[in-house]
Design a protein around this motif. Structure first.
Motif, PDB file in Angstrom:
ATOM      1  N   GLU A 160      24.391 -23.397  27.788  1.00  0.00           N
ATOM      2  CA  GLU A 160      23.686 -22.317  27.097  1.00  0.00           C
ATOM      3  C   GLU A 160      22.576 -22.826  26.175  1.00  0.00           C
ATOM      4  OE1 GLU A 160      26.843 -22.849  27.477  1.00  0.00           O
ATOM      5  OE2 GLU A 160      28.032 -21.019  27.626  1.00  0.00           O
ATOM      6  N   THR A 161      22.663 -24.096  25.751  1.00  0.00           N
ATOM      7  CA  THR A 161      21.649 -24.622  24.838  1.00  0.00           C
ATOM      8  C   THR A 161      20.931 -25.848  25.426  1.00  0.00           C
ATOM      9  OG1 THR A 161      23.354 -25.963  23.772  1.00  0.00           O
ATOM     10  CG2 THR A 161      22.881 -23.839  22.758  1.00  0.00           C
ATOM     11  N   ALA A 162      21.174 -26.133  26.693  1.00  0.00           N
ATOM     12  CA  ALA A 162      20.607 -27.355  27.293  1.00  0.00           C
ATOM     13  C   ALA A 162      19.112 -27.215  27.548  1.00  0.00           C
ATOM     14  CB  ALA A 162      21.318 -27.646  28.607  1.00  0.00           C
ATOM     15  N   CYS A 163      18.436 -28.343  27.481  1.00  0.00           N
ATOM     16  CA  CYS A 163      17.001 -28.369  27.756  1.00  0.00           C
ATOM     17  C   CYS A 163      16.818 -28.784  29.224  1.00  0.00           C
ATOM     18  CB  CYS A 163      16.365 -29.398  26.819  1.00  0.00           C
ATOM     19  SG  CYS A 163      14.611 -29.197  26.724  1.00  0.00           S
ATOM     20  N   GLU A 179      33.258 -16.197  32.448  1.00  0.00           N
ATOM     21  CA  GLU A 179      34.305 -15.562  31.630  1.00  0.00           C
ATOM     22  C   GLU A 179      34.712 -16.452  30.443  1.00  0.00           C
ATOM     23  OE1 GLU A 179      34.559 -16.597  34.712  1.00  0.00           O
ATOM     24  OE2 GLU A 179      36.454 -17.637  35.091  1.00  0.00           O
ATOM     25  N   HIS A 180      34.222 -17.698  30.441  1.00  0.00           N
ATOM     26  CA  HIS A 180      34.575 -18.630  29.356  1.00  0.00           C
ATOM     27  C   HIS A 180      33.523 -18.679  28.253  1.00  0.00           C
ATOM     28  CE1 HIS A 180      37.942 -20.809  31.414  1.00  0.00           C
ATOM     29  NE2 HIS A 180      37.351 -20.274  32.466  1.00  0.00           N
ATOM     30  N   THR A 181      32.319 -18.209  28.531  1.00  0.00           N
ATOM     31  CA  THR A 181      31.260 -18.401  27.537  1.00  0.00           C
ATOM     32  C   THR A 181      31.118 -17.186  26.618  1.00  0.00           C
ATOM     33  OG1 THR A 181      28.903 -18.811  27.173  1.00  0.00           O
ATOM     34  CG2 THR A 181      29.468 -17.642  29.204  1.00  0.00           C
ATOM     35  N   PRO A 182      30.920 -17.440  25.318  1.00  0.00           N
ATOM     36  CA  PRO A 182      30.651 -16.320  24.414  1.00  0.00           C
ATOM     37  C   PRO A 182      29.217 -15.797  24.588  1.00  0.00           C
ATOM     38  CG  PRO A 182      30.736 -18.406  23.193  1.00  0.00           C
ATOM     39  CD  PRO A 182      31.051 -18.729  24.629  1.00  0.00           C
ATOM     40  N   LEU A 183      28.397 -16.480  25.395  1.00  0.00           N
ATOM     41  CA  LEU A 183      26.991 -16.104  25.560  1.00  0.00           C
ATOM     42  C   LEU A 183      26.633 -15.875  27.038  1.00  0.00           C
ATOM     43  CD1 LEU A 183      25.453 -18.783  23.117  1.00  0.00           C
ATOM     44  CD2 LEU A 183      25.894 -16.357  22.624  1.00  0.00           C
ATOM     45  N   PRO A 184      27.250 -14.888  27.684  1.00  0.00           N
ATOM     46  CA  PRO A 184      26.999 -14.706  29.130  1.00  0.00           C
ATOM     47  C   PRO A 184      25.549 -14.334  29.449  1.00  0.00           C
ATOM     48  CG  PRO A 184      28.287 -12.861  28.258  1.00  0.00           C
ATOM     49  CD  PRO A 184      28.214 -13.898  27.168  1.00  0.00           C
ATOM     50  N   HIS A 185      24.938 -13.524  28.619  1.00  0.00           N
ATOM     51  CA  HIS A 185      23.547 -13.135  28.880  1.00  0.00           C
ATOM     52  C   HIS A 185      22.620 -14.345  28.802  1.00  0.00           C
ATOM     53  CE1 HIS A 185      19.766 -10.999  28.889  1.00  0.00           C
ATOM     54  NE2 HIS A 185      19.468 -11.487  27.692  1.00  0.00           N
ATOM     55  N   GLU A 186      22.775 -15.136  27.741  1.00  0.00           N
ATOM     56  CA  GLU A 186      21.948 -16.333  27.566  1.00  0.00           C
ATOM     57  C   GLU A 186      22.143 -17.289  28.747  1.00  0.00           C
ATOM     58  OE1 GLU A 186      23.721 -14.797  25.367  1.00  0.00           O
ATOM     59  OE2 GLU A 186      22.468 -14.452  23.599  1.00  0.00           O
ATOM     60  N   ALA A 187      23.377 -17.398  29.217  1.00  0.00           N
ATOM     61  CA  ALA A 187      23.657 -18.318  30.330  1.00  0.00           C
ATOM     62  C   ALA A 187      22.948 -17.867  31.604  1.00  0.00           C
ATOM     63  CB  ALA A 187      25.169 -18.409  30.559  1.00  0.00           C
ATOM     64  N   VAL A 188      23.000 -16.567  31.880  1.00  0.00           N
ATOM     65  CA  VAL A 188      22.397 -16.063  33.116  1.00  0.00           C
ATOM     66  C   VAL A 188      20.867 -16.111  33.025  1.00  0.00           C
ATOM     67  CG1 VAL A 188      22.187 -13.978  34.536  1.00  0.00           C
ATOM     68  CG2 VAL A 188      24.419 -14.718  33.763  1.00  0.00           C
ATOM     69  N   VAL A 189      20.324 -15.864  31.853  1.00  0.00           N
ATOM     70  CA  VAL A 189      18.871 -15.973  31.657  1.00  0.00           C
ATOM     71  C   VAL A 189      18.422 -17.419  31.887  1.00  0.00           C
ATOM     72  CG1 VAL A 189      17.058 -15.931  29.883  1.00  0.00           C
ATOM     73  CG2 VAL A 189      18.602 -13.976  30.139  1.00  0.00           C
TER      74      VAL A 189
END
Ligand SMILES: [Zn+2]
Length: 305
Positions: A160-163, A179-189
């Protein structure tokens, strides 16, 4: 885990669709503070969930309050799960149908990125089928194992924060990740950004409304504190279209386990498996659990975000 305290965030909007019509769904059955053992892939204590909220717009069910991203990332960083790697053959068997489906959707093979790559079992298989493997994994133990066992140089840290380079990958895989990440939207973006135009995102995640989940009730094996969210077909659609994806194919996912793995989920049979001959015998028997209780979604990147 000592040192890092769990912090919780009250969510006022739906993590999948950003809707604001949120309602309390279920009182949690878990009041712990989440430990390394509880987030292991091989954790066998089912039926424990956080306090859950429901989004009235898309049907998404999610932990609320939710453990903070910093806490979750640091916890996954310290996971050590040798039992996972012992089942490598079985896990590789699980990933094969996913790659076969992906290869039907996207015939020309290129760079493939695995999110939450664990010890690299999926990437090792992908490489043997002509894909260029790349991936990221927060656990130091898993990254080291992937290098030693498969010669794979995984990136280390949270996705989620990787460059990462944009427009670079033909496919991004999130198998039991979202289902494990608190940031699903950020991950998919982020997945959308790193995919090249018309690239494919593969998403596998449990379906809490599947018949298997309903029959198992509180004993459903996906009810565990490591799972911060339970997606519905509608909330997956919302999550993906919001990030610039179109779903082009979907299937129901059936996991395969060794007899050893299934037996070791039960306390009584664990005693039996202490006999090493018995134990290695059961490790060689694959059992397909045709539960179909996970979504398997193939989504195409539609536009540049
Ligand atoms: Zn929603």
């Amino acid at each position: 885990m000592e040192g890092t305290k769990a912090q919780f965030i009250d969510l006022a909007t739906c993590p999948a669709c950003a809707g604001q019509r949120i309602r309390r769904y279920k009182k949690g059955t878990y009041a712990g503070r989440l430990t390394q053992d509880e987030i292991k892939i091989t954790d066998s204590q089912y039926g424990r969930v956080w306090d859950l909220s429901l989004c009235l717009d898309c049907g998404h069910i999610f932990a609320n309050p939710c453990p903070s991203p910093d806490f979750i990332f640091s916890l996954y960083g310290e996971v050590c799960d040798p039992e996972y790697e012992e089942e490598a053959a079985g896990r590789s068997r699980n990933f094969l149908p996913i790659l076969e489906s992906l290869e039907r959707v996207i015939p020309e093979r290129g760079a493939l990125f695995d999110v939450g790559a664990a010890t690299g079992i999926l990437l090792d298989l992908a490489r043997s089928r002509g894909w260029e493997p790349d991936g990221i994994e927060p656990s130091s133990w898993a990254v080291k194992t992937a290098a030693e066992k498969y010669g794979l140089a995984l990136r280390h840290g949270p996705f989620e924060t990787a460059c990462l380079k944009g427009n670079a990958y033909a496919a991004v895989l999130m198998v039991d990740f979202i289902e494990h990440t608190p940031l699903p939207h950020e991950a998919v973006v982020r997945a959308q950004r790193i995919l090249r135009p018309a690239g494919i995102l593969v998403l596998v995640t449990p379906d809490i409304r599947s018949p298997a989940a309903r029959i198992a009730g509180r004993r459903w094996w996906h009810l565990r504190p490591a799972h911060l969210a339970f997606f519905s077909r509608a909330s997956l659609q919302a999550l993906l279209s919001r990030a610039g994806f179109t779903i082009i194919e979907e299937r129901r996912y059936a996991w395969t386990f060794s007899a050893h793995y299934l037996l070791s989920r039960k306390r009584l049979t664990r005693v039996l498996l202490k006999n090493s001959a018995m134990s290695s015998f059961f490790k060689r028997i694959p059992i397909k659990l045709a539960l179909g209780d996970s979504f398997e979604i193939y989504a195409r990147k539609d536009r540049n975000g």
